[in-house]
Write an enzyme that holds these catalytic residues in place. Structure first.
Site, PDB file in Angstrom:
ATOM      1  N   PHE A 156       0.804  -1.222   0.000  1.00 34.86           N
ATOM      2  CA  PHE A 156       0.000   0.000   0.000  1.00 34.86           C
ATOM      3  C   PHE A 156       0.838   1.274   0.000  1.00 34.86           C
ATOM      4  O   PHE A 156       0.348   2.344  -0.334  1.00 34.86           O
ATOM      5  CB  PHE A 156      -0.943   0.015   1.221  1.00 34.86           C
ATOM      6  CG  PHE A 156      -0.285   0.484   2.494  1.00 34.86           C
ATOM      7  CD1 PHE A 156      -0.162   1.843   2.769  1.00 34.86           C
ATOM      8  CD2 PHE A 156       0.248  -0.413   3.413  1.00 34.86           C
ATOM      9  CE1 PHE A 156       0.466   2.287   3.936  1.00 34.86           C
ATOM     10  CE2 PHE A 156       0.871   0.017   4.568  1.00 34.86           C
ATOM     11  CZ  PHE A 156       0.986   1.371   4.825  1.00 34.86           C
ATOM     12  N   LYS A 180      -1.335  -7.207  -9.282  1.00 29.56           N
ATOM     13  CA  LYS A 180      -2.305  -7.079  -8.189  1.00 29.56           C
ATOM     14  C   LYS A 180      -1.853  -5.921  -7.318  1.00 29.56           C
ATOM     15  O   LYS A 180      -0.950  -6.064  -6.496  1.00 29.56           O
ATOM     16  CB  LYS A 180      -2.385  -8.357  -7.349  1.00 29.56           C
ATOM     17  CG  LYS A 180      -3.598  -8.301  -6.423  1.00 29.56           C
ATOM     18  CD  LYS A 180      -3.486  -9.203  -5.221  1.00 29.56           C
ATOM     19  CE  LYS A 180      -2.844  -8.544  -4.035  1.00 29.56           C
ATOM     20  NZ  LYS A 180      -3.520  -7.369  -3.481  1.00 29.56           N
ATOM     21  N   GLU A 183      -4.936  -3.824  -2.246  1.00 29.37           N
ATOM     22  CA  GLU A 183      -6.388  -3.617  -2.192  1.00 29.37           C
ATOM     23  C   GLU A 183      -6.729  -2.353  -1.415  1.00 29.37           C
ATOM     24  O   GLU A 183      -7.855  -1.905  -1.394  1.00 29.37           O
ATOM     25  CB  GLU A 183      -7.086  -4.848  -1.579  1.00 29.37           C
ATOM     26  CG  GLU A 183      -6.778  -5.142  -0.116  1.00 29.37           C
ATOM     27  CD  GLU A 183      -5.466  -5.908   0.099  1.00 29.37           C
ATOM     28  OE1 GLU A 183      -4.594  -5.878  -0.782  1.00 29.37           O
ATOM     29  OE2 GLU A 183      -5.334  -6.534   1.178  1.00 29.37           O
ATOM     30  N   ARG A 184      -5.690  -1.760  -0.760  1.00 31.18           N
ATOM     31  CA  ARG A 184      -5.949  -0.569   0.042  1.00 31.18           C
ATOM     32  C   ARG A 184      -5.823   0.723  -0.768  1.00 31.18           C
ATOM     33  O   ARG A 184      -6.274   1.768  -0.321  1.00 31.18           O
ATOM     34  CB  ARG A 184      -4.999  -0.549   1.244  1.00 31.18           C
ATOM     35  CG  ARG A 184      -5.212  -1.803   2.104  1.00 31.18           C
ATOM     36  CD  ARG A 184      -4.607  -1.644   3.445  1.00 31.18           C
ATOM     37  NE  ARG A 184      -3.338  -2.318   3.554  1.00 31.18           N
ATOM     38  CZ  ARG A 184      -2.660  -2.406   4.680  1.00 31.18           C
ATOM     39  NH1 ARG A 184      -3.124  -1.840   5.764  1.00 31.18           N
ATOM     40  NH2 ARG A 184      -1.518  -3.033   4.725  1.00 31.18           N
ATOM     41  N   SER A 233       5.003  -6.882   3.444  1.00 28.01           N
ATOM     42  CA  SER A 233       5.385  -7.254   4.806  1.00 28.01           C
ATOM     43  C   SER A 233       6.105  -8.609   4.836  1.00 28.01           C
ATOM     44  O   SER A 233       5.997  -9.412   3.904  1.00 28.01           O
ATOM     45  CB  SER A 233       4.136  -7.338   5.679  1.00 28.01           C
ATOM     46  OG  SER A 233       3.328  -8.402   5.221  1.00 28.01           O
ATOM     47  N   CYS A 288       9.502   1.918   3.428  1.00 26.32           N
ATOM     48  CA  CYS A 288      10.373   0.812   3.839  1.00 26.32           C
ATOM     49  C   CYS A 288      11.784   1.321   4.093  1.00 26.32           C
ATOM     50  O   CYS A 288      12.588   0.641   4.702  1.00 26.32           O
ATOM     51  CB  CYS A 288      10.391  -0.275   2.786  1.00 26.32           C
ATOM     52  SG  CYS A 288      11.148   0.280   1.271  1.00 26.32           S
ATOM     53  N   GLU A 388       9.185  -3.591  13.220  1.00 28.75           N
ATOM     54  CA  GLU A 388       9.001  -2.466  12.297  1.00 28.75           C
ATOM     55  C   GLU A 388       7.741  -1.720  12.720  1.00 28.75           C
ATOM     56  O   GLU A 388       6.663  -2.327  12.797  1.00 28.75           O
ATOM     57  CB  GLU A 388       8.850  -2.991  10.870  1.00 28.75           C
ATOM     58  CG  GLU A 388       8.675  -1.899   9.840  1.00 28.75           C
ATOM     59  CD  GLU A 388       8.474  -2.444   8.432  1.00 28.75           C
ATOM     60  OE1 GLU A 388       7.775  -3.453   8.257  1.00 28.75           O
ATOM     61  OE2 GLU A 388       9.017  -1.833   7.484  1.00 28.75           O
TER      62      GLU A 388
HETATM   63  P1  NAD Z   1       1.302  -6.439   3.051  1.00 29.26           P
HETATM   64  O1  NAD Z   1       2.211  -7.592   3.095  1.00 29.26           O
HETATM   65  O2  NAD Z   1       0.194  -6.357   4.015  1.00 29.26           O
HETATM   66  O3  NAD Z   1       0.630  -6.374   1.601  1.00 29.26           O
HETATM   67  C1  NAD Z   1       1.405  -6.481   0.424  1.00 29.26           C
HETATM   68  C2  NAD Z   1       0.641  -7.305  -0.595  1.00 29.26           C
HETATM   69  O4  NAD Z   1       0.512  -8.639  -0.113  1.00 29.26           O
HETATM   70  C3  NAD Z   1      -0.765  -6.772  -0.841  1.00 29.26           C
HETATM   71  O5  NAD Z   1      -1.010  -6.791  -2.217  1.00 29.26           O
HETATM   72  C4  NAD Z   1      -1.646  -7.720  -0.066  1.00 29.26           C
HETATM   73  O6  NAD Z   1      -2.896  -7.922  -0.680  1.00 29.26           O
HETATM   74  C5  NAD Z   1      -0.853  -9.013  -0.051  1.00 29.26           C
HETATM   75  N1  NAD Z   1      -1.047  -9.783   1.195  1.00 29.26           N
HETATM   76  C6  NAD Z   1      -1.164  -9.273   2.449  1.00 29.26           C
HETATM   77  N2  NAD Z   1      -1.293 -10.275   3.348  1.00 29.26           N
HETATM   78  C7  NAD Z   1      -1.250 -11.421   2.652  1.00 29.26           C
HETATM   79  C8  NAD Z   1      -1.322 -12.795   3.022  1.00 29.26           C
HETATM   80  N3  NAD Z   1      -1.472 -13.172   4.285  1.00 29.26           N
HETATM   81  N4  NAD Z   1      -1.232 -13.723   2.053  1.00 29.26           N
HETATM   82  C9  NAD Z   1      -1.073 -13.353   0.768  1.00 29.26           C
HETATM   83  N5  NAD Z   1      -1.000 -12.061   0.366  1.00 29.26           N
HETATM   84  C10 NAD Z   1      -1.084 -11.116   1.285  1.00 29.26           C
HETATM   85  O7  NAD Z   1       2.219  -5.134   3.103  1.00 29.26           O
HETATM   86  P2  NAD Z   1       1.725  -3.630   3.201  1.00 29.26           P
HETATM   87  O8  NAD Z   1       1.225  -3.374   4.572  1.00 29.26           O
HETATM   88  O9  NAD Z   1       0.846  -3.299   2.044  1.00 29.26           O
HETATM   89  O10 NAD Z   1       3.099  -2.844   2.967  1.00 29.26           O
HETATM   90  C11 NAD Z   1       3.929  -2.424   4.016  1.00 29.26           C
HETATM   91  C12 NAD Z   1       5.125  -3.344   4.171  1.00 29.26           C
HETATM   92  O11 NAD Z   1       5.833  -3.387   2.946  1.00 29.26           O
HETATM   93  C13 NAD Z   1       6.130  -2.861   5.206  1.00 29.26           C
HETATM   94  O12 NAD Z   1       6.571  -3.953   5.953  1.00 29.26           O
HETATM   95  C14 NAD Z   1       7.265  -2.285   4.355  1.00 29.26           C
HETATM   96  O13 NAD Z   1       8.523  -2.299   4.969  1.00 29.26           O
HETATM   97  C15 NAD Z   1       7.220  -3.195   3.185  1.00 29.26           C
HETATM   98  N6  NAD Z   1       7.840  -2.583   2.026  1.00 29.26           N
HETATM   99  C16 NAD Z   1       9.073  -3.044   1.676  1.00 29.26           C
HETATM  100  C17 NAD Z   1       9.729  -2.468   0.596  1.00 29.26           C
HETATM  101  C18 NAD Z   1      11.088  -2.952   0.209  1.00 29.26           C
HETATM  102  O14 NAD Z   1      11.504  -2.700  -0.909  1.00 29.26           O
HETATM  103  N7  NAD Z   1      11.799  -3.654   1.096  1.00 29.26           N
HETATM  104  C19 NAD Z   1       9.122  -1.425  -0.121  1.00 29.26           C
HETATM  105  C20 NAD Z   1       7.846  -1.001   0.270  1.00 29.26           C
HETATM  106  C21 NAD Z   1       7.219  -1.593   1.346  1.00 29.26           C
END
Ligand code: NAD
Length: 505
Positions: A156, A180, A183-184, A233, A288, A388
């Site tokens: 997101f 994909k 969704e947020r 995440s 991140c 984090e």
């Molecule tokens: P998230 O993991 O909740 O969501 C990311 C994607 O995964 C979304 O499209 C979501 O629909 C999907 N998803 C979520 N839970 C899932 C599950 N249980 N099973 C399958 N798919 C699932 O992450 P977020 O909250 O949207 O983003 C924030 C996180 O992303 C932070 O931890 C941040 O550090 C990390 N991030 C890392 C980088 C990097 O390059 N290292 C860059 C940006 C963000």
């Protein structure tokens, strides 16, 4: 654009075969403006039939897209770059409305993605293979070929940048992409899809499907999808990396972080303090690469009161408001989680120097706001250090020497980014050599490499011990497979009439 309530929110559509398609699902995810919690749109949990239709479309498009000349793909990329620039404000406004970050920061979100698309325009010189005359009359050539249908699963926090880490390189190298978005906040990805179509991307080369974990599972299980790019995440990323790899897919997965700033007494004080406050609280800490952890070496612990004063100057407000420095966090749940982590610091014995909990901008009493928060006297054993936080919270630790700082930072499980502030080349050199994090800033608070390099987080900030980095040369490697051709063009016929069966020695 503003945070005004939308009278009749329109459902977000899937994008299949270059068409916007209303979902038939009966499962909808409500998306709220984080500044007001007003409903903005409803995002479908796409049905299996819709997800299959997207992959059918991509698979059908692939042979012609793979065969399209590199110059054709490059021209589309040139046009896409122009259109993104033209629609820059519109993209940024969508981000501010759905994600919450300030409008000027949202423009940066678009720019960082746009730069990947701009760099992808140089594909004609980046995709060259190798050729070598390996024996008399014999040469070996290598080619980079696309993988087929690939997928991107986005977080997101950068609704334009992360889709654009994937779309330009995946498609310019000849793959078809199933995306994909989070969704947020899928709005920016939907605008990018519209622009990609206008730029001339043929039907099926980009398909966008919405949903949460169910859509992700479909992507992992669909055998026609050859590779998955994931950013998000730890929990989702480790799952996707493990299950995707088990299914034989190529997976790149960037995960969470805890980025440290090491402050040396000889640093330029003003510039350092501004850099730390900007990088800790910008985007409400939801980057991140946010500089969320401060390691104060020696007498720099005395700089804390000034850091607090500068943090207090930041204006917390709706992202469209003039002069807003940070907007809300993504959801009420996220606000509760962040506030809980602040309290855990207090309970564990840290000192709360600045408390942003409970802050409500007068115009936005219902938003998910957390003001800048600073905890000092933090110890590595505390939850607020280990987890984090992903909010506007700076945790501060104090050490006596550079070696102590390096050891402390290296003991952390994450390795996304790190920064040192110093005026000594020798100190910076030692730090750069001994520190384990994958992206090092020297007087640069957020050292995200531009797209001629790759995003090189390491340790637990990337799944599978790294290697499959996003963008840059490594990104091109990720989206292509090598084919080598060895050819023998004899200048004279053989003299023997019997075949040889041993390996040539
Ligand atoms: P998230 O993991 O909740 O969501 C990311 C994607 O995964 C979304 O499209 C979501 O629909 C999907 N998803 C979520 N839970 C899932 C599950 N249980 N099973 C399958 N798919 C699932 O992450 P977020 O909250 O949207 O983003 C924030 C996180 O992303 C932070 O931890 C941040 O550090 C990390 N991030 C890392 C980088 C990097 O390059 N290292 C860059 C940006 C963000």
């Amino acid at each position: 654009m503003s945070h005004e309530k939308i009278a009749s929110p329109v459902n977000t559509k899937n994008f299949i075969d270059n068409q916007l398609v209303e979902s038939n699902t009966d499962l909808w995810i409500d998306l709220h403006d984080p500044a007001t919690n007003n409903l903005v749109t409803r995002v479908p949990q796409s049905t299996d039939a819709e997800l299959k239709a997207a992959v059918d479309s991509a698979a059908k498009a692939w042979p012609a897209w793979k065969a399209a000349s590199l110059l054709t793909r490059q021209q589309i990329m040139f046009r896409l770059v122009g259109l993104i620039r033209q629609h820059w404000d519109r993209l940024a406004a969508s981000i501010t409305l759905e994600q919450g970050k300030t409008f000027s920061d949202a423009k940066g979100d678009v720019l960082r993605g746009l730069q990947v698309a701009e760099t992808a325009c140089g594909i004609t010189t980046q995709l060259t293979g190798e050729v070598l005359e390996v024996a008399k009359d014999m040469e070996t050539r290598s080619y980079r070929e696309p993988l087929g249908v690939v997928a991107a699963i986005c977080p997101f926090n950068f609704p334009a940048m992360i889709p654009l880490w994937c779309l330009p390189l995946a498609t310019v190298t000849g793959n078809c992409l199933i995306m994909k978005p989070s969704e947020r906040d899928p709005g920016a990805a939907m605008i990018i899809a519209e622009l990609a179509k206008e730029a001339g991307l043929p039907d099926g080369v980009l398909n966008i499907v919405h949903g949460a974990a169910k859509t992700v599972d479909f992507i992992i299980d669909e055998p026609r999808i050859k590779a998955i790019s994931f950013v998000g995440s730890d929990k989702a990323g480790k799952y996707i990396y493990a299950r995707g790899s088990e299914k034989g897919k190529r997976v790149q997965a960037n995960l969470g972080a805890k980025n440290h700033a090491c402050v040396m007494p000889d640093a330029n004080k003003n510039a350092t303090l501004n850099a730390i406050v900007g990088a800790a609280f910008g985007a409400a800490g939801q980057r991140c690469m946010a500089l969320s952890t401060l390691v104060l070496v020696g007498e720099t612990r005395n700089w804390l009161p000034e850091i607090v004063e500068r943090a207090k100057l930041l204006k917390v407000n709706g992202g469209f408001e003039e002069g807003a420095d940070l907007g809300p966090v993504i959801s009420p749940q996220s606000k509760v989680r962040i506030e809980g982590l602040i309290q855990s610091g207090v309970d564990d014995g840290a000192t709360l120097l600045l408390d942003g909990r409970g802050y409500k901008p007068p115009k936005y009493p219902n938003g998910n706001f957390v003001g800048p928060t600073i905890l000092s006297n933090v110890k590595p054993s505390m939850r607020c250090y280990k987890e984090e936080i992903f909010g506007p919270v700076l945790v501060c630790l104090e050490v006596e020497t550079l070696d102590e700082a390096i050891n402390l930072i290296n003991a952390n499980e994450y390795g996304n980014g790190v920064a040192i502030f110093t005026n000594s080349g020798a100190v910076a050199g030692k730090f750069q050599r001994d520190i384990e994090a994958g992206q090092v800033g020297i007087n640069v608070p957020i050292p995200v490499p531009l797209p001629m390099f790759s995003f090189t987080g390491n340790k637990n900030s990337i799944a599978g011990n790294g290697g499959n980095y996003f963008y840059g040369k490594a990104g091109l490697n990720f989206y292509t497979q090598l084919k080598t051709v060895t050819a023998l063009w004899r200048s004279e016929d053989a003299v023997n009439t019997k075949a040889t069966v041993h390996m040539p020695t």
